[in-house]
Design a protein around this motif. Structure first.
Motif, PDB file in Angstrom:
ATOM      1  N   UNK A  16       0.798  -1.221   0.000  1.00  0.00           N
ATOM      2  CA  UNK A  16       0.000   0.000   0.000  1.00  0.00           C
ATOM      3  C   UNK A  16       0.826   1.263   0.000  1.00  0.00           C
ATOM      4  N   UNK A  17       2.147   1.121  -0.155  1.00  0.00           N
ATOM      5  CA  UNK A  17       2.991   2.308  -0.211  1.00  0.00           C
ATOM      6  C   UNK A  17       2.882   2.908  -1.610  1.00  0.00           C
ATOM      7  N   UNK A  18       2.407   4.138  -1.704  1.00  0.00           N
ATOM      8  CA  UNK A  18       2.218   4.767  -3.012  1.00  0.00           C
ATOM      9  C   UNK A  18       3.516   4.759  -3.808  1.00  0.00           C
ATOM     10  N   UNK A  19       3.399   4.374  -5.035  1.00  0.00           N
ATOM     11  CA  UNK A  19       4.520   4.254  -5.966  1.00  0.00           C
ATOM     12  C   UNK A  19       5.650   3.362  -5.438  1.00  0.00           C
ATOM     13  N   UNK A  20       5.381   2.657  -4.349  1.00  0.00           N
ATOM     14  CA  UNK A  20       6.390   1.751  -3.801  1.00  0.00           C
ATOM     15  C   UNK A  20       7.522   2.464  -3.095  1.00  0.00           C
ATOM     16  N   UNK A  21       7.284   3.718  -2.673  1.00  0.00           N
ATOM     17  CA  UNK A  21       8.342   4.447  -1.969  1.00  0.00           C
ATOM     18  C   UNK A  21       8.471   3.923  -0.541  1.00  0.00           C
ATOM     19  N   UNK A  22       9.671   3.469  -0.178  1.00  0.00           N
ATOM     20  CA  UNK A  22       9.822   2.766   1.102  1.00  0.00           C
ATOM     21  C   UNK A  22       9.782   3.710   2.295  1.00  0.00           C
ATOM     22  N   UNK A  23       9.919   5.018   2.050  1.00  0.00           N
ATOM     23  CA  UNK A  23       9.895   5.977   3.161  1.00  0.00           C
ATOM     24  C   UNK A  23       8.540   6.662   3.321  1.00  0.00           C
ATOM     25  N   UNK A  24       7.538   6.233   2.595  1.00  0.00           N
ATOM     26  CA  UNK A  24       6.252   6.950   2.579  1.00  0.00           C
ATOM     27  C   UNK A  24       6.460   8.411   2.226  1.00  0.00           C
ATOM     28  N   UNK A  25       7.352   8.676   1.304  1.00  0.00           N
ATOM     29  CA  UNK A  25       7.607  10.068   0.919  1.00  0.00           C
ATOM     30  C   UNK A  25       9.087  10.356   0.964  1.00  0.00           C
ATOM     31  N   UNK A  26       9.566  11.046  -0.079  1.00  0.00           N
ATOM     32  CA  UNK A  26      11.006  11.261  -0.198  1.00  0.00           C
ATOM     33  C   UNK A  26      11.548  12.139   0.927  1.00  0.00           C
ATOM     34  N   UNK A  27      12.810  11.900   1.244  1.00  0.00           N
ATOM     35  CA  UNK A  27      13.442  12.627   2.348  1.00  0.00           C
ATOM     36  C   UNK A  27      14.284  13.778   1.795  1.00  0.00           C
ATOM     37  N   UNK A  28      13.615  14.756   1.231  1.00  0.00           N
ATOM     38  CA  UNK A  28      14.340  15.947   0.783  1.00  0.00           C
ATOM     39  C   UNK A  28      13.870  17.116   1.639  1.00  0.00           C
ATOM     40  N   UNK A  29      14.659  18.196   1.641  1.00  0.00           N
ATOM     41  CA  UNK A  29      14.385  19.301   2.567  1.00  0.00           C
ATOM     42  C   UNK A  29      12.932  19.763   2.505  1.00  0.00           C
ATOM     43  N   UNK A  30      12.369  19.763   1.300  1.00  0.00           N
ATOM     44  CA  UNK A  30      10.994  20.248   1.171  1.00  0.00           C
ATOM     45  C   UNK A  30       9.990  19.299   1.810  1.00  0.00           C
ATOM     46  N   UNK A  31      10.453  18.141   2.243  1.00  0.00           N
ATOM     47  CA  UNK A  31       9.538  17.192   2.894  1.00  0.00           C
ATOM     48  C   UNK A  31      10.124  16.675   4.204  1.00  0.00           C
ATOM     49  N   UNK A  32      10.909  17.516   4.858  1.00  0.00           N
ATOM     50  CA  UNK A  32      11.470  17.114   6.141  1.00  0.00           C
ATOM     51  C   UNK A  32      10.995  18.049   7.239  1.00  0.00           C
ATOM     52  N   UNK A  33      11.114  17.572   8.449  1.00  0.00           N
ATOM     53  CA  UNK A  33      10.827  18.349   9.651  1.00  0.00           C
ATOM     54  C   UNK A  33       9.473  19.066   9.532  1.00  0.00           C
ATOM     55  N   UNK A  34       9.448  20.403   9.597  1.00  0.00           N
ATOM     56  CA  UNK A  34       8.138  21.068   9.608  1.00  0.00           C
ATOM     57  C   UNK A  34       7.467  21.078   8.233  1.00  0.00           C
ATOM     58  N   UNK A  35       8.139  20.563   7.225  1.00  0.00           N
ATOM     59  CA  UNK A  35       7.498  20.440   5.917  1.00  0.00           C
ATOM     60  C   UNK A  35       6.895  19.054   5.698  1.00  0.00           C
ATOM     61  N   UNK A  36       7.038  18.158   6.680  1.00  0.00           N
ATOM     62  CA  UNK A  36       6.603  16.775   6.448  1.00  0.00           C
ATOM     63  C   UNK A  36       5.291  16.505   7.138  1.00  0.00           C
ATOM     64  N   UNK A  37       4.252  16.039   6.525  1.00  0.00           N
ATOM     65  CA  UNK A  37       4.151  15.821   5.075  1.00  0.00           C
ATOM     66  C   UNK A  37       3.871  17.116   4.313  1.00  0.00           C
ATOM     67  N   UNK A  38       3.107  18.039   4.944  1.00  0.00           N
ATOM     68  CA  UNK A  38       2.828  19.315   4.279  1.00  0.00           C
ATOM     69  C   UNK A  38       3.148  20.448   5.238  1.00  0.00           C
ATOM     70  N   UNK A  39       3.580  21.584   4.695  1.00  0.00           N
ATOM     71  CA  UNK A  39       3.794  22.732   5.573  1.00  0.00           C
ATOM     72  C   UNK A  39       2.515  23.036   6.343  1.00  0.00           C
ATOM     73  N   UNK A  40       2.652  23.278   7.622  1.00  0.00           N
ATOM     74  CA  UNK A  40       1.480  23.600   8.430  1.00  0.00           C
ATOM     75  C   UNK A  40       0.797  22.378   9.020  1.00  0.00           C
TER      76      UNK A  40
END
Lengths: 406, 509, 540
Positions: C462-486
């Protein structure tokens, strides 16, 4: 194809430590099989008994295998400029045939390591130190084009012979050279011939006593060993290991990495490394030199004063103050430092220690909170400490020229 | 005795020198070549054709124009006049000028307006950060707190949602930014261009491309381009002379003279290649940081980590310059404005795959190009009736397998003409002369390390108080009275002038 | 109709962790799982009799020991064993680098290849440890919202600032570089040897849509070495009984606190009433009601599949659609009739218990990435393998073994059309052929093989597109940006709805941190006493 490839196992000999050129002889004498490791080399922790070996060195002499010590040749027109930018002392003052003990720092003025620089010729230096330094030397070379750095660790067998009879033993080797062995002063380095083979002798060591370090081609290591040990019955030579060395160096007041200081490049936490000023090595820091790595930071530190000072302590009682905290008061409420190395000194008959103490506390009382066990019972005592200026062991004979001959 | 010696007559050197002279300093500017202007100086590669490497102006600082009164000398940031035109190999084209988009679908039009609005907002919030020295962090000085608080406040004042979006978007790769907003592959490729050009970045590379784009949107032209950099350089030169700057060309500096005593290491002047010494109260280097510290300042006086950081400053240029002298103005199959900036890439993958080759030290097998025809706006750059075509070629590494021999270059020029032929059939017939400048040529002829336009990558870890590296990021250096003013300093490259101005401000502070 | 306090969608390790902590606080909790087994990507599957594959995740190092201890997972059957001594293979046969756990042996092994690198490694590891310990401190904490003026957010921001500044000015700059550099650039500052660089770079690409040359891959490298097993930073652990043992222990812990777990219960939709989550509708039409709903699914799946678009702000729907979750990894799980032998690796009781890294060189790895970008796979892929059965007597019959092969890269969508069984087999062949090159006779040992491309991982786990992290680990999706800003504080745009999967901070890896962090936030909203422990990390 596969069968011969399958048998190539060069990689897997590394599970066992590398063997020093003296290993064969040392293994015969390591009756307890007590091996440690140093820079990947198999290396004796002790041979028979640490205390026994310690007294051999203080009373007669001992040999200590320093082959695993890292050795680098720095050669070329800019060798001096490169090294002088790196170390805190002024190597321009080190003449050919002399060695200097020095330290080198990061740009923040924190100690990377200490070691000795031997000036072998105008443009040729040998740097020796306890830990690998080739990565730092390569960085330290940046900007200089006329200098080469070669790791010669595995190309030179080195044996330290230390103790009052060391000179007498060496005399029997009939070393020939331009200068006589007896004229060597502390930190002198000379080339000699031993049985027709070149040998470099330096009057250096890590025990605070009379002693020499011998540098030869590994192919001649066993021959040298045998010649020295032929004198065993005359002068009492005995090999000593890491454990005895640690006792000897504390008495001499020498510092040890990861015991008294943390090498800067191996320190994770901010400021858990040390500056030479904290280690009371001001005498090694030559601020008159136009530039050396860390000078700016050390100048700044010299102005404000270091956070700690490494001092020598003579502690009341006989319980070694290992890992003890230090306080300004007997009730142990005001913490002022901690002990880095501690032991009962058999020659000084004193309970001695090296310790880091906050500079402003040095004027007042110092108490150590010592924990020890007595037949598995945890005990604690608070002992008064006295500051010492001089090393606990610094006999006249260590510097005498010519040395006393037995 | 001079107050300041400026090494290098690039545009930042000129700007810095003029500010200092205007403040009353006695300034001499030493240029190794026979004319000033750096990468934007005149370049006559064929008789009558003038093709400077930096041939258009995108984000020259408005503040510098104002402070130095450049309008008096015939230069103004008159606003962008050269449209960005996405040209497809099938003859399709989309033209972008300012907020307007022509030839795109309705939804792309709408998306462009929305994205443009946001990007302009971000660019505005960052603007003050480009125009000041960024203090070092951690000492809690008033200045530090002031600058960072202002930066933070500007970002916060965008509003909560915009700030959130900015903190997400600033590190996005161009590919994601484009995919999130647009449909047309052709448009995506063209709009991603300004985030990538001049850097070691491809559409999929995160972290730096959006910031680069925002930097280019920092002046009143908001990212737009006007062709012709020569007016700017001549205006800057005149302004410098009028301000009293002594400009010496053909004067190459061999070494920065340094003296040291117990407490300091000080720059006292320079030694020229002819042996002459010139002394001054300070030396300001307008050449790139690597040349400055690795070549001009003796190693003996530099701390090991510092010179190591300079050494690791990433400055591998990847853009080649193609200059072609043409018998007449070429005709493109697509309907494009003569003064346009044509991006020849059908889709972002074309850029991405062109980049891939460079990872293995190969020039792009299928290069992507940005083409301009400067002769269409400036009759002085080519003989009457003839035309000058200049193209930025991505990507060409400085060092390739086998080296950039003349033969290799000739072959590559043929490849590039073949590419142009696809878009402008018959162009091959018009070629009178052509030259290709690889990053290696740029290093050799212009002295920029690595042939990098901006003296070093404009990357998230090489900007602000980290450009070129800490210890030299406030336009000073570990050596007292040795200052930097080049594009290797914050805020970086392009014909911008901010580094030169910020440096002068710091020196005068 | 019964109303639960909380329904958790998805019985992955984070969902189970979340359930355990909510149940521990006295909540009436139901966990719903679409498959007939629990565990999500931390599972043990017996697909061939006698062989128990960890067929998705295969090792763990990020598992928070505070949770392990707090939920008493040992009593619930979990034993983690560090495995060390991986052999890395270069492009040339017989070119090997052994990662000896013993420091002195390791030093000699590196020195054999390159004395400079052997020395430089000391500084490398120190630097890495310095940066890793900073990030590690944030794992069991909720990220602050930088746009918020709430005291809690400001307090947390200040804590972050203070923590980061505590390393000193210079290190702070060095640390920033770490986020933005490529693994190649970072490693080249330390090392010369091609195989050493490749072996050190491999954690930088696992699971990512980046190559070793891409800016940002240095951070992924850090993400993979910041874990620890019993204080051995960067060590990886095998779970006795396979990765399913982790999920089973978590489920057992959750049940012991009263949670209910239902398999074969796929959720079709989250019920939203008056803007508030009120329960779920199952795929079979059953309606289950609850006060809160927690999704352990990834952010994209949650907001584009099981939440009605009209129930959320359009902006969130767009962000969910744009959520970067490209799959890039494949797995081939192989049952073997004996222990394979590798060229250049002797029978050695120590190193044969480690893993195998078929990394080749940075160039080989980057070329594999180039293939992925072009919608295909490399015939010289990067493979990270481990043979858990040399450590674990429970996962294969005596004398037989199973080998986990993790492949980077494998695309979710192929350039030439959808995945077919033939293409899947061709992909597996590229992996098996590569191993055969290094281990002649390997193919003859194969009893059974299971091939999993991102396509299978998406469809089964059930992992979308088979991504093992449930979402890429780049700055735009880390810490307060994960999963979405806010929305980084586990609360979602629908009231009473939360997320607890790896799509949230601190991201992928079998850490249980996301589930625990989410539980802490939920309990705070419900004004219940917190049951989630503080982190307990080794401060070396």
């Amino acid at each position: 194809m596969t069968s011969n490839l399958m048998t190539s196992h060069e990689a897997y000999t590394n599970e066992h430590g590398k063997l020093s050129p003296f290993h064969e002889r040392q293994a015969e004498r390591n009756v307890r099989g007590a091996w440690a490791e140093w820079n990947g080399y198999k290396f004796a922790e002790y041979y028979y008994d640490a205390q026994y070996e310690y007294f051999c060195v203080r009373n007669q002499c001992g040999t200590y295998d320093i082959s695993p010590m890292q050795k680098y040749m720095i050669e070329g027109e800019q060798a001096l400029a490169m090294l002088n930018r790196m170390v805190t002392r002024d190597l321009a003052k080190c003449k050919v045939g002399r060695a200097m003990y020095t330290v080198w720092c990061t740009e923040e003025g924190r100690l990377i390591d200490d070691g000795a620089v031997f000036r072998l010729a105008d443009d040729k230096y040998m740097l020796t130190c306890g830990a690998p330094m080739i990565a730092w030397l390569r960085r330290a070379k940046l900007g200089f084009t006329n200098v080469t750095v070669t790791d010669v660790t595995d190309d030179i067998a080195a044996l330290s012979i230390q103790g009052p009879t060391s000179y007498s033993v060496l005399r029997t080797l009939n070393l020939t050279g331009d200068d006589a062995l007896e004229t060597l002063k502390l930190f002198d380095v000379r080339e000699f011939t031993f049985n027709g083979k070149p040998i470099t002798v330096s009057r250096t060591g890590f025990t605070g006593d009379l002693g020499y370090e011998l540098w030869v081609d590994p192919a001649h290591a066993i021959e040298l060993w045998d010649a020295i040990y032929a004198q065993q019955d005359n002068y009492g030579v005995h090999p000593y290991g890491e454990a005895a060395t640690d006792m000897l160096r504390i008495e001499a007041g020498f510092i040890m990495p990861f015991v008294d200081f943390n090498e800067a490049h191996k320190t994770i936490h901010f400021r858990h490394d040390h500056s030479p000023l904290e280690l009371n090595l001001d005498w090694l820091v030559n601020f008159k030199k136009p530039m050396f790595n860390g000078k700016k930071a050390l100048l700044e530190e010299a102005k404000t004063g270091p956070e700690y000072r490494l001092v020598k302590l003579d502690i009341e009682g006989n319980k070694p103050a290992e890992e003890a905290w230090l306080y300004a008061d007997k009730n142990c409420t005001k913490e002022i430092g901690y002990v880095t190395s501690a032991m009962w000194s058999p020659v000084a008959k004193a309970n001695i220690a090296l310790a880091m103490v906050k500079p402003d506390a040095l004027k007042g009382d110092i108490y150590a909170e010592i924990y020890y066990t007595q037949e598995l019972r945890q005990k604690m005592k608070v002992a008064k400490c006295e500051l010492k200026d001089k090393p606990f062991w610094a006999p006249e004979r260590a510097r005498a020229v010519p040395p006393f001959q037995y | 005795m001079f107050d300041s010696i400026i090494i290098g007559g690039g545009h930042n050197g000129l700007v810095c020198a003029t500010y200092l002279a205007k403040a009353g300093q006695k300034v001499v500017l030493l240029e190794a070549g026979d004319q000033v202007g750096g990468l934007a100086k005149k370049r006559e590669f064929a008789q009558g054709f003038n093709a400077p490497v930096a041939n258009y102006v995108q984000h020259f600082s408005d503040q510098v124009v104002k402070d130095l009164g450049l309008s008096k000398y015939g230069y103004a940031n008159q606003g962008a006049d050269s449209p960005l035109i996405a040209v497809g190999s099938d003859g399709q084209s989309i033209s972008v000028l300012g907020d307007d988009l022509e030839g795109a679908s309705d939804s792309d039009q709408a998306a462009y307006k929305t994205l443009r609005r946001s990007l302009k907002k971000y660019a505005k919030a960052l603007n003050s950060s480009w125009n000041t020295a960024i203090p070092k962090v951690g000492d809690n000085s008033l200045r530090e707190i002031g600058v960072f608080a202002k930066m933070g406040l500007n970002i916060r004042l965008m509003g909560k949602e915009d700030m959130q979006e900015f903190l997400r978007v600033f590190s996005l790769p161009m590919r994601d930014l484009m995919d999130e907003n647009f449909e047309s592959p052709l448009l995506k490729a063209a709009l991603s261009w300004d985030g990538l050009q001049g850097a070691r970045l491809a559409p999929r590379s995160p972290n730096s491309a959006v910031l680069a784009l925002l930097l280019k949107m920092s002046s009143s032209t908001e990212g737009g381009v006007s062709l012709g950099s020569s007016q700017l350089i001549s205006a800057l030169t005149q302004a410098a002379i009028d301000a009293g700057v002594t400009i010496k060309t053909n004067t190459r500096v061999e070494q920065v003279l340094v003296s040291a005593d117990e407490s300091t290491v000080v720059a006292t002047g320079v030694k020229l290649t002819d042996g002459e010494h010139i002394n001054a109260r300070r030396v300001v280097s307008g050449v790139d940081p690597k040349s400055t510290f690795m070549k001009l300042v003796p190693a003996d006086y530099q701390e090991i980590e510092f010179i190591g950081r300079i050494d690791r400053f990433r400055s591998k240029g990847l853009v080649g310059k193609l200059n072609i002298a043409l018998k007449s103005t070429p005709k493109f199959s697509a309907d494009v404005a003569d003064n346009g900036r044509l991006i020849l890439a059908d889709k972002m993958d074309d850029i991405e795959f062109a980049f891939d080759d460079t990872k293995y030290d190969l020039p792009s097998e299928h290069p992507v190009l940005e083409v301009t025809i400067p002769s269409s706006v400036d009759s002085n750059v080519a003989p009457a009736g003839k035309a000058l075509l200049q193209a930025n070629v991505m990507y060409l590494p400085q060092h390739i397998e086998g080296g950039w021999s003349e033969q290799a270059k000739l072959a590559y020029v043929q490849k590039l003409i073949a590419v142009l032929e696809k878009y402008a059939p018959g162009i091959g017939e018009l070629v009178e002369a052509a030259e290709l400048l690889t990053p290696d040529d740029l290093e050799k002829e212009y002295g920029v390390t690595g042939g990098h336009w901006h003296h070093g990558e404009f990357a998230a870890d090489q900007i602000l108080m980290m450009r070129p590296t800490y210890g030299a990021a406030q336009y000073n250096s570990p050596i007292e009275n040795l200052h930097l003013c080049s594009a290797g300093c914050h805020p970086g490259g392009g014909l911008m002038g901010a580094a030169g101005r910020n440096a002068a401000k710091e020196i005068l502070r | 109709m019964k109303q639960y306090d909380a329904i958790i969608i998805g019985a992955g390790h984070n969902g189970l962790t979340n359930a355990a902590y909510l149940a521990k606080a006295g909540l009436d909790v139901l966990v719903l799982e679409k498959n007939d087994y629990i565990g999500g990507a931390a599972v043990t599957r017996e697909l061939e009799q006698g062989f128990k594959y960890s067929n998705c995740s295969y090792v763990c190092s990020m598992m928070r020991q505070a949770i392990h201890r707090d939920l008493d997972l040992a009593r619930h059957g979990l034993v983690l064993v560090p495995y060390l001594g991986t052999v890395n293979f270069g492009d040339q046969l017989n070119d090997v680098l052994v990662d000896y756990p013993n420091e002195s042996a390791g030093y000699n092994e590196w020195r054999r290849r390159n004395p400079h690198d052997a020395d430089s490694r000391h500084r490398f590891e120190t630097d890495l440890a310095r940066y890793a310990q900073l990030i590690r401190k944030t794992l069991l904490r909720t990220p602050p919202d930088p746009t918020s003026f709430k005291p809690r957010d400001i307090h947390e921001l200040l804590w972050l600032g203070k923590t980061f500044f505590s390393i000193g000015e210079k290190q702070l700059y060095e640390y920033i570089r770490f986020f933005t550099m490529s693994a190649t650039e970072f490693l080249e500052e330390y090392f010369d040897d091609p195989l050493i660089k490749a072996a050190m770079a491999s954690p930088g690409i696992i699971g990512t849509a980046l190559g070793v040359d891409s800016p940002g891959s240095a951070y992924i490298l850090l993400h993979h070495v910041m874990g620890d097993v019993d204080g051995n930073i960067g060590a990886w652990g095998l779970a006795r009984g396979g990765m399913g043992a982790i999920s089973n222990a978590l489920m057992s812990a959750a049940k012991s606190h009263g949670a209910e777990v239902r398999t074969n219960s796929g959720v079709a939709q989250v019920l939203v009433e008056n803007g508030k989550a009120a329960g779920v509708v199952l795929e079979n039409g059953d309606e289950l009601r609850s006060k809160i709903v927690v999704s352990n699914l990834d952010a994209k799946r949650t907001f584009t599949k099981i939440v009605d678009r009209k129930d959320i702000p359009e902006r969130i729907f767009k962000q969910a659609s744009n959520f970067k979750i490209r799959g890039s990894s494949g797995k081939v799980n192989i049952a073997l009739s004996g222990l394979p032998k590798f060229i250049g690796v002797p029978d050695n009781r120590y190193i044969n218990r480690g893993g195998q890294g078929f990394c080749g060189s940075l160039k080989t790895m980057e070329k594999a990435y180039d293939c992925w970008k072009r919608g295909t796979w490399s015939d010289d892929p990067f493979i990270e393998s481990v043979i858990p059965s040399v450590w674990d007597p429970t996962v294969a019959p005596p004398g037989q073994h199973w080998m986990s092969n993790f492949i980077q890269y494998c695309p979710h969508e192929l350039a030439d059309g959808p995945w077919t069984p033939e293409k899947r087999d061709a992909f597996a062949d590229s992996v098996i052929n590569k191993i055969e090159r290094y281990s002649p006779g390997f193919k003859d040992l194969i009893i059974h093989a299971e091939v999993r491309t991102p396509f299978e991982i998406e469809n089964e786990v059930g992992l979308t597109e088979g991504n093992i992290f449930q979402g890429e680990l780049t700055i735009d999706q880390l810490l307060f940006n994960r999963p979405f800003p806010g929305y980084s504080q586990y609360r979602m745009p629908v009231k009473n709805m939360y997320m607890c999967g790896s799509s949230t901070h601190p991201g992928g890896g079998v850490s249980s941190a996301c589930g625990a962090n989410a539980a802490r936030e939920i309990l705070m909203d419900l004004k219940k006493a917190n049951t989630v422990p503080e982190d307990d990390f080794y401060d070396e």
